[in-house]
Enzyme design. Structure first.
Site, short mmCIF file in Angstrom:
data_model
loop_
_atom_site.label_atom_id
_atom_site.label_comp_id
_atom_site.label_asym_id
_atom_site.label_seq_id
_atom_site.Cartn_x
_atom_site.Cartn_y
_atom_site.Cartn_z
N PRO A 33 6.37 -8.74 6.73
CA PRO A 33 7.58 -7.91 6.67
C PRO A 33 8.13 -7.64 8.07
CG PRO A 33 5.60 -6.60 6.29
CD PRO A 33 5.17 -8.03 6.31
N MET A 34 9.45 -7.75 8.20
CA MET A 34 10.11 -7.52 9.48
C MET A 34 11.43 -6.79 9.24
SD MET A 34 9.55 -11.13 11.46
CE MET A 34 9.93 -12.13 10.00
N THR A 35 11.62 -5.67 9.90
CA THR A 35 12.85 -4.91 9.80
C THR A 35 14.01 -5.75 10.33
OG1 THR A 35 11.70 -2.82 10.09
CG2 THR A 35 14.05 -2.83 10.58
N HIS A 184 3.36 0.17 2.36
CA HIS A 184 3.28 0.13 3.82
C HIS A 184 2.51 1.36 4.31
CE1 HIS A 184 3.92 -0.97 7.82
NE2 HIS A 184 5.23 -0.88 7.93
N ASN A 187 1.40 0.96 10.81
CA ASN A 187 2.46 0.96 11.82
C ASN A 187 3.25 2.27 11.92
OD1 ASN A 187 1.50 -1.61 11.87
ND2 ASN A 187 3.44 -2.60 11.37
N TYR A 189 4.04 4.65 9.63
CA TYR A 189 4.84 5.20 8.53
C TYR A 189 4.04 6.25 7.77
CZ TYR A 189 8.24 1.93 10.08
OH TYR A 189 9.15 1.28 10.87
N GLY A 322 4.86 -13.13 11.50
CA GLY A 322 6.09 -12.38 11.59
C GLY A 322 7.17 -13.08 12.38
N ARG A 323 7.30 -12.73 13.66
CA ARG A 323 8.43 -13.20 14.47
C ARG A 323 8.64 -14.72 14.46
NH1 ARG A 323 6.63 -8.55 17.02
NH2 ARG A 323 4.99 -9.68 18.12
#
Length: 370
Positions: A33-35, A184, A187, A189, A322-323
């Protein structure tokens, strides 16, 4: 185009199939997951998001960007939600596009907790958290950076409401066509805020001992599993991750207590971000009987070699990336062909509203053809 020749012609372990709660995955590469913030200011997904996720459907599994389960859980105005029928309708073509491209996608449910701000909420409300402990660093809004505010310490009624919101969002996710949901709890949250030392100063049933610190996440996971079935639920944790000023001096007792309670539920997976200060994969892997997704990208750039090593060393069953998926929409195909991963170009466009830096990274075959 650079070609990475696998040593001695040995196939990559990332490309072997895997069973995920009865669903066969064609490979062991999970898109983390990536914002990306491409929803509108009502949290409704936009058509561009269907193209973005469909481009990456060759992943064994996609875990979506964080999705707010309620207005109270919002972190950004342009973060997508799952608390209105308009949002559900906006997600439906996204999941349909992924499925049409042969993919599978889970919705990550993400509650901001103290990371929220009135300027980033549709209702302008005060953020809530386990305890009244504010952030100290500025927060991003559509109008620029702004000072954080004091979060309101949650009552037991607030805790119940947050749990109910997650369950409702999970049901909405399935209506929107998602194959499952990920909670989630990493990180910084809200669930992570209950697990951590400095953000949970409670002296009731939700704070104090390791078991009490884990209680909110346990009850939340049970409620979501009851709502949609445990085999459609994943749980993400990042023990010891200091993001957004989180402090966990000794994560092991809390996370061992958490796994002891949720392992019997039969979840689809546990998603663990490793940490050099607390080797969570090594400590928790023996305590988890189900599928484990490993991630090391929070602390070092994920490479093909590091991802393959996690599988070969049996530290994880699947690996989340991710990235690299931003600039390599066809990442599994690149692994199969031995093509080097393309670097990320314009990082300033990760969180903007348009196509630039979002859907304009070509697949390797397009580069070769061009």
């Amino acid at each position: 185009m650079d070609i990475d020749t696998p040593a001695h012609g040995v196939p990559s372990p990332l490309l072997t199939s895997a069973d995920l709660a009865g669903t066969e995955l064609p490979n062991r590469i999970v898109m983390a997951p990536m914002t990306r913030l491409r929803a509108d200011t009502s949290g409704v997904p936009q058509p561009i998001m269907a193209q973005y996720y469909a481009q990456r459907a060759s992943a064994g599994l996609i875990v979506s960007e964080g999705i707010s389960p309620s207005v109270r859980g919002q972190q950004y105005l342009t973060e997508p939600g799952l608390f209105s029928e308009e949002q559900v309708a906006g997600w439906t073509p996204v999941t349909a596009a992924v499925h049409a491209a042969g993919g599978r996608i889970f919705a990550q449910i993400m509650h901001a907790g103290r990371n929220g701000h009135p300027d980033n909420r549709i209702d302008g409300g005060q953020p809530e958290a386990p305890s009244a402990v504010p952030l100290t660093r500025p927060l991003h809004t559509l109008d620029g950076k702004i000072d954080p505010v004091m979060p309101r310490a949650m009552t037991t009624a607030d805790i119940r409401a947050a749990i109910d919101d997650h369950a409702a969002a999970a049901r909405a996710a399935l209506r929107a066509g998602f194959d499952g949901v990920e909670i989630h709890s990493a990180n910084s949250y809200l669930p992570h805020q209950f697990l951590a030392d400095n953000t949970n100063l409670r002296d009731d049933a939700y704070g104090g001992s390791p078991t009490a610190h884990a209680r909110f996440v346990v009850e939340l996971t049970e409620a979501v599993a009851d709502a949609v079935g445990a085999d459609r639920v994943g749980l993400r944790i990042a023990p010891g991750n200091p993001e957004n000023e989180i402090t966990e001096a000794d994560p092991a007792p809390v996370y061992r207590a958490l796994l002891s309670a949720v392992d019997p539920l039969g979840l689809a997976y546990l998603h663990v971000t490793d940490n050099p200060d607390y080797p969570a994969l090594d400590d928790l892997r023996p305590r988890w009987r189900g599928t484990l997704i490993g991630n090391t990208g929070e602390h070092e750039a994920t490479t093909r070699e590091s991802a393959e090593r996690l599988i070969r060393d049996r530290r994880a069953d699947l690996v989340s990336v991710g990235r690299p998926f931003i600039s390599n929409p066809d990442l599994p195909e690149r692994v199969a062909a031995g093509i080097a991963w393309a670097p990320i170009r314009e990082k300033n466009f990760h969180y903007t509203s348009g196509p630039r830096g979002y859907i304009d990274y070509p697949a390797a075959r397009e580069v070769v053809a061009g």
